[in-house]
Design an enzyme around this catalytic site. Structure first.
Site, PDB file in Angstrom:
ATOM      1  N   HIS A 159       0.821  -1.219   0.000  1.00 46.05           N
ATOM      2  CA  HIS A 159       0.000   0.000   0.000  1.00 46.05           C
ATOM      3  C   HIS A 159       0.856   1.272   0.000  1.00 46.05           C
ATOM      4  CE1 HIS A 159      -3.994  -1.915   0.736  1.00 46.05           C
ATOM      5  NE2 HIS A 159      -3.197  -2.905   1.067  1.00 46.05           N
ATOM      6  N   ASP A 367       3.200   9.526  -0.754  1.00 45.58           N
ATOM      7  CA  ASP A 367       2.037   8.720  -0.371  1.00 45.58           C
ATOM      8  C   ASP A 367       1.869   7.618  -1.409  1.00 45.58           C
ATOM      9  OD1 ASP A 367      -0.224   8.067   1.116  1.00 45.58           O
ATOM     10  OD2 ASP A 367      -0.939  10.141   1.190  1.00 45.58           O
TER      11      ASP A 367
HETATM   12  P1  ADQ Z   1      -3.317   6.038   4.729  1.00 49.72           P
HETATM   13  O1  ADQ Z   1      -1.906   6.520   4.868  1.00 49.72           O
HETATM   14  O2  ADQ Z   1      -4.052   5.877   5.988  1.00 49.72           O
HETATM   15  O3  ADQ Z   1      -3.394   4.699   3.856  1.00 49.72           O
HETATM   16  P2  ADQ Z   1      -5.273   7.326   2.839  1.00 49.72           P
HETATM   17  O4  ADQ Z   1      -5.174   6.582   1.569  1.00 49.72           O
HETATM   18  O5  ADQ Z   1      -5.485   8.785   2.659  1.00 49.72           O
HETATM   19  O6  ADQ Z   1      -4.021   7.171   3.785  1.00 49.72           O
HETATM   20  O7  ADQ Z   1      -6.505   6.725   3.620  1.00 49.72           O
HETATM   21  C1  ADQ Z   1      -6.945   7.273   4.820  1.00 49.72           C
HETATM   22  C2  ADQ Z   1      -8.384   6.847   5.075  1.00 49.72           C
HETATM   23  O8  ADQ Z   1      -8.694   7.176   6.424  1.00 49.72           O
HETATM   24  C3  ADQ Z   1      -9.371   7.593   4.188  1.00 49.72           C
HETATM   25  O9  ADQ Z   1     -10.386   6.709   3.776  1.00 49.72           O
HETATM   26  C4  ADQ Z   1      -9.934   8.681   5.106  1.00 49.72           C
HETATM   27  O10 ADQ Z   1     -11.262   9.040   4.842  1.00 49.72           O
HETATM   28  C5  ADQ Z   1      -9.846   8.008   6.454  1.00 49.72           C
HETATM   29  N1  ADQ Z   1      -9.687   9.053   7.476  1.00 49.72           N
HETATM   30  C6  ADQ Z   1      -8.681   9.916   7.624  1.00 49.72           C
HETATM   31  N2  ADQ Z   1      -8.936  10.773   8.635  1.00 49.72           N
HETATM   32  C7  ADQ Z   1     -10.138  10.442   9.127  1.00 49.72           C
HETATM   33  C8  ADQ Z   1     -10.959  10.945  10.173  1.00 49.72           C
HETATM   34  N3  ADQ Z   1     -10.594  11.979  10.922  1.00 49.72           N
HETATM   35  N4  ADQ Z   1     -12.133  10.334  10.392  1.00 49.72           N
HETATM   36  C9  ADQ Z   1     -12.507   9.278   9.645  1.00 49.72           C
HETATM   37  N5  ADQ Z   1     -11.793   8.770   8.644  1.00 49.72           N
HETATM   38  C10 ADQ Z   1     -10.613   9.338   8.397  1.00 49.72           C
HETATM   39  C11 ADQ Z   1      -2.436   3.800   3.288  1.00 49.72           C
HETATM   40  C12 ADQ Z   1      -1.401   4.435   2.363  1.00 49.72           C
HETATM   41  C13 ADQ Z   1      -2.100   5.230   1.270  1.00 49.72           C
HETATM   42  C14 ADQ Z   1      -3.078   4.330   0.506  1.00 49.72           C
HETATM   43  C15 ADQ Z   1      -3.979   3.564   1.469  1.00 49.72           C
HETATM   44  C16 ADQ Z   1      -4.792   2.488   0.742  1.00 49.72           C
HETATM   45  O11 ADQ Z   1      -0.512   5.271   3.103  1.00 49.72           O
HETATM   46  O12 ADQ Z   1      -1.157   5.783   0.362  1.00 49.72           O
HETATM   47  O13 ADQ Z   1      -3.882   5.117  -0.341  1.00 49.72           O
HETATM   48  O14 ADQ Z   1      -3.217   2.902   2.478  1.00 49.72           O
HETATM   49  O15 ADQ Z   1      -3.974   1.634   0.024  1.00 49.72           O
END
Ligand code: ADQ
Length: 481
Positions: A159, A367
């Site tokens: 990921h 990311d």
């Molecule tokens: P993350 O680094 O966690 O994921 P991201 O892909 O942005 O980053 O996903 C975060 C998720 O958490 C989103 O669905 C978002 O809505 C949710 N989230 C964040 N803050 C929140 C809050 N305050 N309340 C509720 N929900 C919240 C890792 C990798 C990424 C990759 C994903 C999936 O770092 O690059 O996209 O896995 O593979």
């Protein structure tokens, strides 16, 4: 397709927890759907600590999904999870060798826990099962399962980014780690950029030949390496964004800013997300545009993560200082420019906040993909959409080229993009959003998991979904000029 799926990840999202705020992310939804379709088991760490490791498997069945979890002992959590996974591999894979800690105990703990995972999951794997392993916590797991006699087809999906060879070679025993990954039949990355870095490593450091279809012949087997860009659960997200909870969140936020423009950031509190730089860029925007300084609010939602790791405590302090500083400089009795919130929200409320925001500010320094950028697009009103400002260093930038792509290290560049987004005519906003929405919809999480599972079955490669690196294309200045 009668094979069952054995999904293995560090943590397991049990369906019954889905009602809790933020508990059921898009990934959990996708993997649960895959398990419902194929049958099978989701195995991983329970998140619980036990005084002494027993290997006891806690099997549960909820809503048609079988989960199997083990507890870990404190030393495992320190060395494997907080140690090698989050103090060594996470910073290294996000190009932060300055934060990367190389401690022999971490490496030993990582191997020990992977071995424990392998021993615990082994009795669950049957003849034709497909094994799908997730992420940087479990890179050597395939090799350990092979050593224990598993002949099944096995895949790994990473990921995170994959770092350039020049950075990866700073990791002690890097060859061993990558060689262990080549025991999988399929290795998936988020974008062609990370895939290319991986292929560069196996050619230059291991002297292996990469075939024209990006497969690698290794010890008499063929390993498929490919990009599978992850997406969001588009239908579910759009439905949530149109529901009453989202509308209520939207209205509350809109009313509270009294006609001001809203910029939104939603990120786990992590140094890879570029939060400090984002605050500075917003500060620069306020300083350079005094006439607009009282008319825009930044809502930054950042739930804490990995709080046991020192670098995460430092980023938290840094952000509190920067927020306090900017609010001190620009607040008025009835107005505060930055709202900084350290908590999670249910997905429907998040969707309402996104929809209320004129700008989605997604500026990670690195990311793997970034799903927030895709959620922001999915939540917009197509008739009057907001503008996505997206880091060129997020995997998502490979697909979302109609966003305003920025260099998150340049606070001037981000500040100019904020100004440009606030002034963007409706026609241009609609046109950009139309293209972005099509991309987010077409490459959703269902397509991601179907493509990966097909590859695991040994089917032919689907067409590559993303183009070359956005860093290779036009200069970022051209895109916001
Ligand atoms: P993350 O680094 O966690 O994921 P991201 O892909 O942005 O980053 O996903 C975060 C998720 O958490 C989103 O669905 C978002 O809505 C949710 N989230 C964040 N803050 C929140 C809050 N305050 N309340 C509720 N929900 C919240 C890792 C990798 C990424 C990759 C994903 C999936 O770092 O690059 O996209 O896995 O593979």
């Amino acid at each position: 397709m009668s094979s069952r799926l054995i999904v293995i990840s560090n943590r397991v999202s049990v369906p019954k927890a889905a009602g809790a705020a933020g508990a059921q992310g898009g990934l959990a939804v996708a993997l649960n759907a895959a398990l419902l379709e194929h049958g099978g088991i989701w195995f991983g760490w329970s998140g619980q600590e036990t005084e002494e490791f027993t290997g006891h498997l806690d099997m549960q069945r909820n809503d048609g999904i079988t989960t199997a979890t083990i507890d870990l002992e404190p030393q495992d959590i320190d060395e494997y999870y907080n140690g090698y996974a989050n103090r060594t591999l996470w910073p290294l894979f996000h190009y932060r060798i300055d934060l990367t800690e190389y401690d022999r105990n971490f490496g030993e703990g990582y191997e020990r826990v992977n071995e424990r995972f392998a021993d615990a999951v082994l009795p669950l794997i049957e003849g034709e099962d497909l094994v799908w392993v997730h992420d940087y916590h479990l890179l050597p797991l395939g090799s350990m399962l092979r050593q224990k006699g598993v002949k099944n087809r096995m895949g790994l999906f990473l990921h995170t980014p994959w770092p350039p060879t020049r950075l990866l070679v700073s990791l002690p025993l890097h060859e061993r780690l990558v060689a262990s990954m080549l025991e999988f039949d399929v290795i998936g990355f988020q974008t062609s950029e990370w895939l290319e870095s991986f292929l560069h490593y196996v050619q230059k450091e291991m002297g292996l030949k990469v075939n024209p279809d990006n497969s690698i012949d290794y010890q008499g087997r063929r390993v498929v390496a490919r990009a599978f860009p992850i997406g969001i659960d588009f239908d579910e997200f759009v439905e949530g964004a149109a529901g009453p909870e989202a509308r209520d969140a939207h209205d509350r936020l809109k009313q509270s800013v009294r006609g001001r423009k809203i910029l939104i950031g939603v990120d786990r509190l992590d140094y890879s997300k570029g939060l400090g730089e984002r605050m500075e860029a917003f500060g620069r925007f306020l300083a350079d545009n005094p006439e607009q300084a009282g008319s825009a609010v930044l809502l930054q939602i950042a739930p804490p993560s990995r709080g046991d790791v020192a670098s995460y405590q430092m980023i938290r302090e840094d952000l509190e200082r920067k927020t306090g500083h900017l609010n001190g400089a620009y607040a008025d009795v009835a107005f505060v420019p930055i709202r900084y919130v350290n908590r999670g929200y249910p997905r429907e409320q998040l969707a309402g906040f996104y929809r209320a925001a004129d700008i989605g500010l997604v500026t990670p320094l690195r990311d793997g993909m970034n799903l927030v950028a895709k959620e922001y697009i999915a939540a917009q009103d197509p008739e009057n959409p907001g503008v996505l400002i997206l880091s060129q260093f997020a995997g998502a930038a490979h697909q979302l080229k109609d966003a305003l792509l920025v260099n998150p290290h340049s606070i001037e560049h981000v500040s100019e993009a904020i100004k440009r987004a606030l002034e963007m005519p409706l026609d241009e906003r609609r046109e950009r959003h139309r293209k972005l929405l099509a991309s987010v919809r077409d490459h959703d999480v269902r397509r991601w998991r179907q493509d990966f599972v097909s590859a695991l079955f040994g089917d032919e490669a689907p067409p590559l979904l993303d183009d070359a690196s956005p860093e290779d294309s036009s200069e970022p200045q051209d895109q916001t000029a």
